[in-house]
Scaffold this active site. Structure first.
Site, short mmCIF file in Angstrom:
data_model
loop_
_atom_site.label_atom_id
_atom_site.label_comp_id
_atom_site.label_asym_id
_atom_site.label_seq_id
_atom_site.Cartn_x
_atom_site.Cartn_y
_atom_site.Cartn_z
N HIS A 195 0.84 -1.20 0.00
CA HIS A 195 0.00 0.00 0.00
C HIS A 195 0.88 1.26 0.00
O HIS A 195 1.87 1.31 0.73
CB HIS A 195 -0.83 0.07 1.27
CG HIS A 195 -2.04 -0.81 1.30
ND1 HIS A 195 -1.98 -2.17 1.46
CD2 HIS A 195 -3.36 -0.50 1.22
CE1 HIS A 195 -3.21 -2.66 1.48
NE2 HIS A 195 -4.07 -1.68 1.33
N ASP B 245 8.73 17.86 -7.09
CA ASP B 245 8.79 19.03 -6.19
C ASP B 245 7.79 18.80 -5.08
O ASP B 245 6.58 18.95 -5.27
CB ASP B 245 8.50 20.33 -6.94
CG ASP B 245 8.63 21.55 -6.01
OD1 ASP B 245 9.06 21.38 -4.84
OD2 ASP B 245 8.31 22.66 -6.46
MN MN Z 1 9.76 21.21 -2.78
#
Ligand code: MN
Ligand code: MN
Length: 282
Positions: A120, A259
């Site tokens: 999971h 990011d």
């Molecule tokens: Mn970042």
């Protein structure tokens, strides 16, 4: 009278807009325990023209899905004690029929005999408020081929620690995922399983942001908020103790090409992402 009536009207309108926008900033949906409140790590979008970076939204968690790898790039969710109830583990592993038609739907049996667990991303035990919540974690679109000792020991203990923190009055924003190609399960090294439809990742990572339970979460995160970042090899011979795999968010971002925490102000992101946690591990 210094201002003409139209100019005064414009001024009042602008003032009202400023108040409305300011209020919006304080109570925007991203602050209300949203699973994706800290940002979309890969800019995933819900479009069939984005099959390797597809945004899959569940009420219980949000996925950046890679059709061609048959697994998530990342899964993001919020955890607090309201998510923890008495619903039993459903174990109803199944294909995710919500994927666009024509896309391969990973089957519950695709991992059988491979030496890798159906690992999971968003854990079953993080979604036990209702049977329905728990069941959604068993969609195969939430799974990655994970070495059994990694899944059952190293990650299992880290997941337990997250729930311990939640029960102690914290709320957590968690994002995890996997990257690379090639891992070592209980039956040896594999690049892929299911005839190439599922990539076996080289690494499994997790980033956890911990706050005392409250409101306006995003704006409460500062450069001193505790963040735990862990990056583990997908190798059955790894160490069972997760604390030794702690690293910085920056290192995970660089390795995975993402990011993370992108909804935070740059200054806060820079400070938090450069650090490696040294706090307690249980
Ligand atoms: Mn970042
Ligand atoms: Mn960074």
């Amino acid at each position: 009278m210094k201002y003409s009536l139209p100019r005064l009207g414009t001024f009042v309108l602008l003032a009202l807009l400023a108040v409305a926008c300011g209020k919006n900033d304080e109570v925007r949906p991203a602050d209300t325990n949203d699973n994706l409140a800290l940002g979309n790590p890969s800019g995933a979008v819900t479009s069939t023209s984005s099959p390797t970076n597809y945004l899959l939204v569940k009420t219980q968690y949000t996925v950046g899905y890679n059709r061609d790898a048959g697994k998530p790039l990342w899964v993001s969710w919020h955890l607090d004690q309201n998510d923890l109830g008495s619903a039993p583990r459903q174990d109803d592993f199944r294909a995710d029929a919500s994927l666009p038609s024509g896309w391969y739907q990973v089957k519950a049996t695709d991992y059988v005999g491979t030496g890798f667990d159906r690992g999971h991303n968003c854990p079953s035990a993080d979604r036990t408020a209702t049977v329905a919540d728990n069941s959604v974690t068993f969609l195969m679109s939430n799974m990655m081929p994970q070495a059994p000792n990694n899944n059952q020991q190293t990650w299992g203990d880290l997941e337990d620690y997250c729930r311990t923190l939640a029960r102690a009055g914290n709320e957590l924003y968690v994002v995890c995922g996997s990257y690379g190609r090639g891992g070592t399960g209980s039956a040896g090294y594999q690049l892929t399983i299911a005839g190439g439809k599922i990539t076996v990742p080289a690494n499994c990572w997790k980033v956890i942001v911990i706050l005392p339970t409250g409101s306006n979460d995003v704006s409460r995160i500062t450069s001193s908020t505790r963040v735990i970042a862990v990056n583990t090899p997908n190798d059955n011979s790894l160490n069972a103790v997760w604390g030794g795999y702690r690293t910085s968010v920056d290192a995970i971002e660089a390795a995975a090409g993402l990011d993370l925490l992108s909804a935070l102000p740059t200054s806060v992101q820079n400070a938090l992402e450069a650090k490696t946690d040294t706090g307690p591990t249980k």
